[in-house]
Design a protein around this motif. Sequence first.
Motif, mmCIF file in Angstrom:
data_model
loop_
_atom_site.group_PDB
_atom_site.id
_atom_site.type_symbol
_atom_site.label_atom_id
_atom_site.label_comp_id
_atom_site.label_asym_id
_atom_site.label_seq_id
_atom_site.Cartn_x
_atom_site.Cartn_y
_atom_site.Cartn_z
ATOM 1 N N LYS A 125 -10.679 -3.006 -0.136
ATOM 2 C CA LYS A 125 -11.098 -1.718 -0.301
ATOM 3 C C LYS A 125 -11.339 -1.350 1.502
ATOM 4 O O LYS A 125 -12.558 -1.505 1.932
ATOM 5 C CB LYS A 125 -12.452 -1.543 -0.822
ATOM 6 C CG LYS A 125 -12.074 -1.756 -2.435
ATOM 7 C CD LYS A 125 -13.292 -1.475 -3.406
ATOM 8 C CE LYS A 125 -12.833 -1.482 -4.604
ATOM 9 N NZ LYS A 125 -13.980 -1.005 -5.882
ATOM 10 N N VAL A 126 -10.345 -1.000 1.956
ATOM 11 C CA VAL A 126 -10.622 -0.529 3.393
ATOM 12 C C VAL A 126 -9.773 0.716 3.878
ATOM 13 O O VAL A 126 -8.948 1.069 3.007
ATOM 14 C CB VAL A 126 -9.898 -1.845 4.158
ATOM 15 C CG1 VAL A 126 -10.502 -2.977 3.980
ATOM 16 C CG2 VAL A 126 -8.477 -2.028 4.200
ATOM 17 N N PRO A 127 -10.123 1.028 4.873
ATOM 18 C CA PRO A 127 -9.551 2.418 5.228
ATOM 19 C C PRO A 127 -8.270 2.225 5.638
ATOM 20 O O PRO A 127 -7.774 1.003 5.858
ATOM 21 C CB PRO A 127 -10.337 3.005 6.599
ATOM 22 C CG PRO A 127 -11.266 2.033 6.758
ATOM 23 C CD PRO A 127 -11.371 0.928 5.762
ATOM 24 N N LEU A 128 -7.013 3.159 5.882
ATOM 25 C CA LEU A 128 -5.840 3.102 5.874
ATOM 26 C C LEU A 128 -5.539 2.364 7.374
ATOM 27 O O LEU A 128 -4.820 1.450 7.491
ATOM 28 C CB LEU A 128 -5.210 4.516 6.019
ATOM 29 C CG LEU A 128 -5.003 4.961 4.766
ATOM 30 C CD1 LEU A 128 -4.162 6.222 4.977
ATOM 31 C CD2 LEU A 128 -4.198 4.268 3.923
ATOM 32 N N SER A 129 -6.518 2.612 8.237
ATOM 33 C CA SER A 129 -6.068 1.802 9.676
ATOM 34 C C SER A 129 -6.338 0.462 9.596
ATOM 35 O O SER A 129 -6.070 -0.435 10.429
ATOM 36 C CB SER A 129 -7.222 2.559 10.751
ATOM 37 O OG SER A 129 -8.485 2.681 10.079
ATOM 38 N N GLU B 253 -10.631 7.004 -2.911
ATOM 39 C CA GLU B 253 -11.320 5.551 -2.599
ATOM 40 C C GLU B 253 -10.997 5.438 -1.140
ATOM 41 O O GLU B 253 -11.866 5.107 -0.373
ATOM 42 C CB GLU B 253 -11.017 4.472 -3.571
ATOM 43 C CG GLU B 253 -11.727 3.167 -3.169
ATOM 44 C CD GLU B 253 -11.136 1.906 -4.229
ATOM 45 O OE1 GLU B 253 -11.591 1.876 -4.948
ATOM 46 O OE2 GLU B 253 -10.829 1.081 -3.355
ATOM 47 N N ILE B 254 -9.579 5.369 -0.857
ATOM 48 C CA ILE B 254 -9.556 5.210 0.536
ATOM 49 C C ILE B 254 -9.960 6.197 1.645
ATOM 50 O O ILE B 254 -10.493 5.751 2.565
ATOM 51 C CB ILE B 254 -7.673 5.404 0.622
ATOM 52 C CG1 ILE B 254 -6.956 4.140 -0.025
ATOM 53 C CG2 ILE B 254 -7.425 5.389 2.254
ATOM 54 C CD1 ILE B 254 -5.631 4.195 0.036
ATOM 55 N N ARG C 130 -7.436 5.956 -6.610
ATOM 56 C CA ARG C 130 -7.178 5.150 -5.323
ATOM 57 C C ARG C 130 -7.052 5.968 -4.215
ATOM 58 O O ARG C 130 -7.799 5.335 -3.109
ATOM 59 C CB ARG C 130 -5.774 4.454 -5.487
ATOM 60 C CG ARG C 130 -5.816 3.329 -6.459
ATOM 61 C CD ARG C 130 -4.673 2.205 -6.144
ATOM 62 N NE ARG C 130 -5.186 1.921 -4.620
ATOM 63 C CZ ARG C 130 -4.153 1.590 -3.757
ATOM 64 N NH1 ARG C 130 -2.963 2.106 -3.977
ATOM 65 N NH2 ARG C 130 -4.418 1.522 -2.478
ATOM 66 N N TRP C 131 -6.738 6.805 -4.150
ATOM 67 C CA TRP C 131 -6.636 7.764 -2.854
ATOM 68 C C TRP C 131 -7.761 8.204 -2.364
ATOM 69 O O TRP C 131 -8.444 8.169 -1.263
ATOM 70 C CB TRP C 131 -5.543 9.050 -2.882
ATOM 71 C CG TRP C 131 -5.602 9.986 -1.727
ATOM 72 C CD1 TRP C 131 -6.237 11.174 -1.639
ATOM 73 C CD2 TRP C 131 -5.162 9.744 -0.630
ATOM 74 N NE1 TRP C 131 -6.114 11.786 -0.615
ATOM 75 C CE2 TRP C 131 -5.616 10.911 0.325
ATOM 76 C CE3 TRP C 131 -4.846 8.458 0.043
ATOM 77 C CZ2 TRP C 131 -5.433 10.911 1.814
ATOM 78 C CZ3 TRP C 131 -4.292 8.909 1.486
ATOM 79 C CH2 TRP C 131 -4.753 9.731 2.244
ATOM 80 N N GLU D 228 0.895 -0.951 0.137
ATOM 81 C CA GLU D 228 0.013 -0.148 0.014
ATOM 82 C C GLU D 228 0.972 1.307 0.027
ATOM 83 O O GLU D 228 1.559 1.224 0.870
ATOM 84 C CB GLU D 228 -0.656 -0.011 1.198
ATOM 85 C CG GLU D 228 -1.755 1.396 1.444
ATOM 86 C CD GLU D 228 -2.494 1.744 0.234
ATOM 87 O OE1 GLU D 228 -3.548 0.797 -0.186
ATOM 88 O OE2 GLU D 228 -2.236 2.870 -0.316
ATOM 89 N N LEU E 157 -13.481 5.460 2.238
ATOM 90 C CA LEU E 157 -13.694 4.217 3.024
ATOM 91 C C LEU E 157 -13.689 4.952 4.650
ATOM 92 O O LEU E 157 -14.030 4.218 5.351
ATOM 93 C CB LEU E 157 -13.036 3.606 2.763
ATOM 94 C CG LEU E 157 -13.219 2.551 1.421
ATOM 95 C CD1 LEU E 157 -11.936 1.845 1.048
ATOM 96 C CD2 LEU E 157 -14.371 1.783 1.373
ATOM 97 N N SER E 158 -12.788 5.984 4.783
ATOM 98 C CA SER E 158 -12.473 6.444 6.130
ATOM 99 C C SER E 158 -13.851 7.485 6.290
ATOM 100 O O SER E 158 -14.392 8.136 5.740
ATOM 101 C CB SER E 158 -11.355 6.829 6.034
ATOM 102 O OG SER E 158 -10.376 6.177 5.544
ATOM 103 N N LYS F 292 -5.522 -1.495 7.234
ATOM 104 C CA LYS F 292 -4.578 -2.264 6.125
ATOM 105 C C LYS F 292 -3.882 -3.390 6.833
ATOM 106 O O LYS F 292 -3.426 -3.125 8.006
ATOM 107 C CB LYS F 292 -3.658 -1.042 5.483
ATOM 108 C CG LYS F 292 -4.153 -0.251 4.685
ATOM 109 C CD LYS F 292 -4.792 -0.618 3.450
ATOM 110 C CE LYS F 292 -5.576 0.453 2.641
ATOM 111 N NZ LYS F 292 -5.908 0.069 1.208
ATOM 112 N N ALA G 79 -6.399 7.112 10.025
ATOM 113 C CA ALA G 79 -7.962 6.937 10.137
ATOM 114 C C ALA G 79 -8.191 6.932 11.691
ATOM 115 O O ALA G 79 -7.763 5.965 12.278
ATOM 116 C CB ALA G 79 -8.577 6.155 9.488
ATOM 117 N N TYR H 17 -0.010 4.418 0.467
ATOM 118 C CA TYR H 17 -0.644 5.646 0.928
ATOM 119 C C TYR H 17 -0.314 5.431 2.837
ATOM 120 O O TYR H 17 -0.718 6.113 3.606
ATOM 121 C CB TYR H 17 -2.006 5.815 0.894
ATOM 122 C CG TYR H 17 -2.129 6.380 -0.501
ATOM 123 C CD1 TYR H 17 -1.442 7.891 -0.753
ATOM 124 C CD2 TYR H 17 -2.921 5.803 -1.609
ATOM 125 C CE1 TYR H 17 -1.679 8.511 -1.929
ATOM 126 C CE2 TYR H 17 -2.800 6.581 -2.907
ATOM 127 C CZ TYR H 17 -2.302 7.841 -3.041
ATOM 128 O OH TYR H 17 -2.323 8.528 -4.136
#
Lengths: 535, 290
Positions: free
Chosen positions: A305-309, B188-189, B185-186, A268, B192-193, A311, B213, A270
């Motif tokens: 497809k999940v938030p950064l936290s 999308e992330i 992509r960003w 990832e 999701l948050s 991952k 997040a 990001y």
Amino acid sequence: MKGDMEPRGYWCLQLHAHLPYVRHPEYPDFLEEDWLYEAITETYLPLLSIFEKFVEDGVDFRITMSITPPLAGMLSDNLLQSRYYNKLNKLIELCEKEIWRTINLPQFNETARLYERQLKDCRRIWEKYHGNILTGFRNLQDAGKLEIITCCATHGFLPLETYRSAVRAQVRIACQDYERHFGRRPRGIWLAECAYVPGIDEELKKEGIRYFFLEAHGILYGTPRPRYGVFAPVYCPSGVAAFGRDMETAHQVWSAEMGYPGDADYREFYRDLGYDLDYDYVRPYLHDDGVRRNIGLKYHRITGKVPLSDKQPYNPGWAMNKAAMHAGNFMFNRERQVEHLSGMLGRTPLVTSMYDAELFGHWWFEGPNFIDFLFRKIFYDQKTFTTITPSEYLEKFPKNQVITPAASSWGDKGYYEVWLNGANDWVYRHLHKASERMAELARENPSPDGVRRRALNQAARELLLAQSSDWAFIMTTRTMVEYAEKRTRDHLLNFNNLFEQIKRSQVDERYVHELENKNNIFPLIDYTVFAAEAR
Amino acid sequence: MTENLSSRFKTESSASAAVGRITGLPRGYGDTKIIILPRDPLWMYAYWEVASQAYAELKKKIGEDKLSGGKWMLRVYDITGVAFDGTNSNRFFDIAIGSDIDNWYINVGELNRVWCVDVGVITPDGQFVSVARSNVLGLPRQGVSPITDEQWAILQQEFDRLLRLSGVDKIGRSSFDLTKLMRERWEEIVSLSLPSSFGGASSGARPVAPEEARAKGFWLKADTELIVYGATEPDARLTVQNQPVTLRPDGSFTLRFYLPDGQQEYLIEAVSKDGDMKRQITFVVGRETK
């Protein structure tokens, strides 16, 4: 492919390596210089390392790569080289700390060790070439494996130039600069943003360039109809060859749904340690302002497809497996594609794929591994197609259809809107005026004395730097816009000042000297290239 | 259409942004000219400037009354296949522009033609007075050429197949632009948050990365790390957990460990340069999260 049997088709991979000229000696620490440092660590050195191992292991391969004049200029610049080396050593220091810190975090420790290995390999190659990695690429070219081509001098967007002399300068200065770095004339060119209008090829012809690349519709909408679609090059009326992009391979890498780089097992981009680590611990590895930013070490995978936290930890083994699988899949698809095409074309097909080099490594961390697996597999595991450079192809197949390609670019929607819209259209009236003035200066000053000549050459540098398509592009993407606007403005203002000084015969030597040190691209530039006819 | 009105932009928001952009750059260059640039097969961009001198001449030529009662226009000529002399265009159309405008996007409405544009004034009695004429511009060709090369002839059916294989259906429909892909992509992330998680971090070529997040509302996050530090003879060999440690020139060292729950042992061992002296220290450290 091993052996001498004629293949049923060819694959040409063209990687476009480019960054705008960003070099700020006036600051000890400059954020935008990171673009270069990151690309060296993540893309240029890993690719060089892989290519060199192909040679060591006897894996025959052909890759075409545009190394743009601004990038070549930065890679050969002493100041940027020493700054990069310091950055790299700092990052290695952090990696070593990270290996200790993660001893009790087995889910991250292996990844920390992976970074240490990769960064130390970077340092090994960097030291081998004493900081000038262009030498490494040049050696591969001299060995006949890599074909390095040039690009417009500062990535100028040629279809939006109204002055022929400005187009000519972008091409001629690029070719001269190429000779400085690579010891011969370039055979091919990557037109910045793949942007073409009929007639540009005539300027290429004058510089002895034999080929360039086009987006698919540049060929498909050409006149008359292209007999082989994008699966054979065409000659422009000038005799310069154009190679069209294959859309299937473009989609395999890029498509949001089925593209390789978005795989859940891949790293990832990001989620970065610059944000995750304890502030005091990471502070020495941030910029002077102490703001948390990406530092390039990332321990998580895309996951889904999940938030950064949410991952999940990166698993290097899984990621390598995926890269190998994707390489296998890519090769399999090329074999089927080539078989199918050779049946229907009545001629040996050529599939041309072109990508930004920085995709491999910087954005798609496993991209260099993908290339590594792919070229080894192509060499050992199949006989259907071989890799080839455009020059080699033209030597083998000199008879090609003559068409006038259609105006096009590889940007969003296929034309010029990315570089010409409400966010950036204001630049063109100033750029055009500067081009007109530069031509005027060049005609009025056929043989100036020392300082005046230097002022004229610096005016040419400032104009060229203002012309980089990167600035208009960044204005469209809406990030780092201020920097792009400032660069455009600053170079135009510098140009205008020099213009006034030369016109009034009041050249300020100190001012010229200052600009020469700051904006030092093209040390051997000769402004008289602008003296050609006005339009 | 005077010089001091140059560089106006079309909307309020871009007008204010423009002020910052053009700081230091001239608003005009004292030229009277119009330039047209290609954007895509149906659109071109025109920018122009009318110098105050040209404006004065115009006033003299047609009279102040007619000028103040007149309308500024762009006259767009289709000059495909003709050597244009101002009168022999295939057709033309006009676009009314405000006198304070100096650039415009023109939709030409027809593919594969060649264009030329005049900027000028239409007087109240319907006469068009041109002030400046543009360059000649053929917009990018769209669509497959109807012309077939005899030497390289191909059956229509086969050619259609070839076009499909070449990806003709995908032209302009998707972009392979790296930064765009990454921005998507960003986005999308981010989507999701929770919306409050990202303090306006935007994205693009090198996006500013986000804070991790976190949930909306009050929150707490804490973790532990252990620092082990010390010193020995600068030329000694030091290991921690049986792994070699590089000493600083003065013989000191600092190591930082993530400290998980449970009990951990840290074995530190120094061996003198000639190997005959040895010292060991072991820390037993426990963490319990409640």
